[in-house]
Scaffold this motif. Structure first.
Motif, PDB file in Angstrom:
ATOM      1  N   VAL A  76       0.862  -1.183   0.000  1.00  0.00           N
ATOM      2  CA  VAL A  76       0.000   0.000   0.000  1.00  0.00           C
ATOM      3  C   VAL A  76       0.899   1.234   0.000  1.00  0.00           C
ATOM      4  N   TYR A  77       0.626   2.142  -0.930  1.00  0.00           N
ATOM      5  CA  TYR A  77       1.468   3.335  -1.081  1.00  0.00           C
ATOM      6  C   TYR A  77       0.647   4.605  -0.889  1.00  0.00           C
ATOM      7  N   GLY A  78       1.343   5.649  -0.459  1.00  0.00           N
ATOM      8  CA  GLY A  78       0.758   6.975  -0.417  1.00  0.00           C
ATOM      9  C   GLY A  78       1.373   7.841  -1.503  1.00  0.00           C
ATOM     10  N   VAL A  79       0.557   8.642  -2.145  1.00  0.00           N
ATOM     11  CA  VAL A  79       1.022   9.565  -3.183  1.00  0.00           C
ATOM     12  C   VAL A  79       0.888  10.985  -2.641  1.00  0.00           C
ATOM     13  N   SER A  80       1.972  11.745  -2.715  1.00  0.00           N
ATOM     14  CA  SER A  80       1.969  13.099  -2.173  1.00  0.00           C
ATOM     15  C   SER A  80       2.205  14.120  -3.275  1.00  0.00           C
ATOM     16  N   ASN A  81       1.254  15.039  -3.407  1.00  0.00           N
ATOM     17  CA  ASN A  81       1.424  16.194  -4.288  1.00  0.00           C
ATOM     18  C   ASN A  81       1.540  17.480  -3.485  1.00  0.00           C
ATOM     19  N   THR A  82       1.379  17.347  -2.168  1.00  0.00           N
ATOM     20  CA  THR A  82       1.426  18.494  -1.265  1.00  0.00           C
ATOM     21  C   THR A  82       2.469  18.215  -0.192  1.00  0.00           C
ATOM     22  N   PRO A  83       3.455  19.073  -0.009  1.00  0.00           N
ATOM     23  CA  PRO A  83       4.485  18.817   1.007  1.00  0.00           C
ATOM     24  C   PRO A  83       3.871  18.581   2.393  1.00  0.00           C
ATOM     25  N   GLY A  84       4.307  17.488   3.028  1.00  0.00           N
ATOM     26  CA  GLY A  84       3.855  17.199   4.386  1.00  0.00           C
ATOM     27  C   GLY A  84       2.557  16.428   4.482  1.00  0.00           C
ATOM     28  N   TYR A  85       1.976  16.041   3.352  1.00  0.00           N
ATOM     29  CA  TYR A  85       0.700  15.320   3.368  1.00  0.00           C
ATOM     30  C   TYR A  85       0.725  14.156   2.378  1.00  0.00           C
ATOM     31  N   ILE A  86      -0.027  13.112   2.705  1.00  0.00           N
ATOM     32  CA  ILE A  86      -0.380  12.075   1.737  1.00  0.00           C
ATOM     33  C   ILE A  86      -1.704  12.494   1.109  1.00  0.00           C
ATOM     34  N   ARG A 165      -7.474  15.794   4.875  1.00  0.00           N
ATOM     35  CA  ARG A 165      -6.195  15.084   4.982  1.00  0.00           C
ATOM     36  C   ARG A 165      -5.500  15.304   6.321  1.00  0.00           C
ATOM     37  N   THR A 166      -6.253  15.682   7.339  1.00  0.00           N
ATOM     38  CA  THR A 166      -5.625  15.917   8.643  1.00  0.00           C
ATOM     39  C   THR A 166      -5.028  14.643   9.238  1.00  0.00           C
ATOM     40  N   ASP A 167      -5.535  13.478   8.816  1.00  0.00           N
ATOM     41  CA  ASP A 167      -4.981  12.208   9.297  1.00  0.00           C
ATOM     42  C   ASP A 167      -3.969  11.621   8.322  1.00  0.00           C
ATOM     43  N   CYS A 168      -3.545  12.419   7.354  1.00  0.00           N
ATOM     44  CA  CYS A 168      -2.572  11.968   6.360  1.00  0.00           C
ATOM     45  C   CYS A 168      -1.226  12.661   6.537  1.00  0.00           C
ATOM     46  N   MET A 169      -0.968  13.163   7.736  1.00  0.00           N
ATOM     47  CA  MET A 169       0.302  13.811   8.045  1.00  0.00           C
ATOM     48  C   MET A 169       1.233  12.812   8.731  1.00  0.00           C
ATOM     49  N   PRO A 170       2.516  13.139   8.854  1.00  0.00           N
ATOM     50  CA  PRO A 170       3.462  12.217   9.491  1.00  0.00           C
ATOM     51  C   PRO A 170       3.005  11.754  10.876  1.00  0.00           C
ATOM     52  N   TYR A 171       3.200  10.457  11.109  1.00  0.00           N
ATOM     53  CA  TYR A 171       2.912   9.776  12.377  1.00  0.00           C
ATOM     54  C   TYR A 171       1.412   9.642  12.676  1.00  0.00           C
ATOM     55  N   ARG A 172       0.584  10.020  11.748  1.00  0.00           N
ATOM     56  CA  ARG A 172      -0.855   9.815  11.929  1.00  0.00           C
ATOM     57  C   ARG A 172      -1.252   8.453  11.355  1.00  0.00           C
ATOM     58  N   THR A 191      -0.074   3.614   8.907  1.00  0.00           N
ATOM     59  CA  THR A 191       0.473   4.776   9.607  1.00  0.00           C
ATOM     60  C   THR A 191       1.406   5.521   8.666  1.00  0.00           C
ATOM     61  N   VAL A 192       1.272   6.832   8.631  1.00  0.00           N
ATOM     62  CA  VAL A 192       2.129   7.660   7.780  1.00  0.00           C
ATOM     63  C   VAL A 192       3.499   7.788   8.452  1.00  0.00           C
ATOM     64  N   PRO A 193       4.573   7.503   7.737  1.00  0.00           N
ATOM     65  CA  PRO A 193       5.908   7.626   8.349  1.00  0.00           C
ATOM     66  C   PRO A 193       6.288   9.084   8.595  1.00  0.00           C
ATOM     67  N   GLY A 194       7.407   9.269   9.292  1.00  0.00           N
ATOM     68  CA  GLY A 194       7.845  10.626   9.616  1.00  0.00           C
ATOM     69  C   GLY A 194       8.285  11.421   8.408  1.00  0.00           C
ATOM     70  N   SER A 195       8.750  10.733   7.362  1.00  0.00           N
ATOM     71  CA  SER A 195       9.212  11.409   6.147  1.00  0.00           C
ATOM     72  C   SER A 195       8.312  11.011   4.980  1.00  0.00           C
ATOM     73  N   ILE A 196       7.772  12.002   4.287  1.00  0.00           N
ATOM     74  CA  ILE A 196       6.862  11.752   3.167  1.00  0.00           C
ATOM     75  C   ILE A 196       7.546  12.130   1.862  1.00  0.00           C
ATOM     76  N   ASP A 197       7.571  11.173   0.936  1.00  0.00           N
ATOM     77  CA  ASP A 197       8.096  11.425  -0.405  1.00  0.00           C
ATOM     78  C   ASP A 197       6.929  11.482  -1.392  1.00  0.00           C
ATOM     79  N   THR A 198       7.263  11.664  -2.660  1.00  0.00           N
ATOM     80  CA  THR A 198       6.208  11.670  -3.681  1.00  0.00           C
ATOM     81  C   THR A 198       5.459  10.340  -3.671  1.00  0.00           C
ATOM     82  N   ILE A 199       6.200   9.229  -3.554  1.00  0.00           N
ATOM     83  CA  ILE A 199       5.618   7.900  -3.385  1.00  0.00           C
ATOM     84  C   ILE A 199       6.164   7.342  -2.077  1.00  0.00           C
TER      85      ILE A 199
END
Length: 203
Positions: A76-86, A165-172, A191-199
């Protein structure tokens, strides 16, 4: 001196009608009793059959819904187009072993976090698109034909993009609930890791 005949005899039973059961009356009563008993037995038997059928239907429905018919088939992957959010969550799904095909046009999706819950709507069109915020889509189909019926051996890549996306931030942490109509929901907790990349891999 004349004497009275025996027909003039007096006694306590003189003039009373006969009250004994005749054979015909007894037969009529017996036949009526048998008919009533037969009707009662038929009603009881019919009720028992109907109740048994309803019970079996309820049992089969319970067994059907006891476990989800879909399962996660990969990472399962998260895609980020916004810094700090999935922004979007990519969930690969397929059928569990022995499950019947599922029409994904009837599937509903919920996104549940510690701060909010939302129903994520189906994208229109549903297939081969990246959904907007608040929608989900079948972004890709693998080993699949052109319909929306997922069958054994097929895999759908779901793109779930919540509006909030309030629950899509790091450590949430959050849960994606994927529920086919009439089946139990598949719950995907991540759980969203502490560091979010594009994928970002979500564990």
């Amino acid at each position: 001196m004349s004497t009275s005949s025996s027909s003039d005899a007096t006694g306590p039973h003189r003039g009373l009608p006969e009250t004994g059961f005749t054979g015909l009356e007894a037969a009529i009563v017996l036949i009526a009793f048998v008919i009533v008993a037969a009707v009662f037995a038929y009603v009881v038997l019919t009720t028992g059959i109907l109740f048994s059928g309803e019970s079996q239907s309820t049992i089969h429905q319970g067994i059907r819904e006891a476990g989800s018919s879909v399962t996660v088939t990969g990472m399962v992957y998260g895609v980020s187009n916004t810094p700090g959010y999935i922004d979007s969550v990519i969930v690969p799904v397929g059928l569990t072993a022995g499950s019947e095909p599922i029409d994904f046009a009837t599937v509903s999706v919920r996104f549940v976090g510690s701060t909010h819950r939302e129903i994520v709507a189906q994208s229109v069109p549903l297939v081969d698109v990246s959904p907007g915020y608040g929608f989900w889509s079948i972004q890709e189909r693998l080993n699949s034909d052109a319909d929306l019926l997922i069958e054994a051996g097929e895999q759908y890549m779901l793109n779930i993009t919540p509006a909030i996306r309030t629950d899509c931030m790091p450590y949430r942490s959050f849960t994606v609930e994927i529920k086919p109509a009439g089946r139990a929901a598949l719950r995907v907790e991540r759980t969203v890791p502490g560091s979010i990349d594009t994928i970002t891999l979500l564990k």
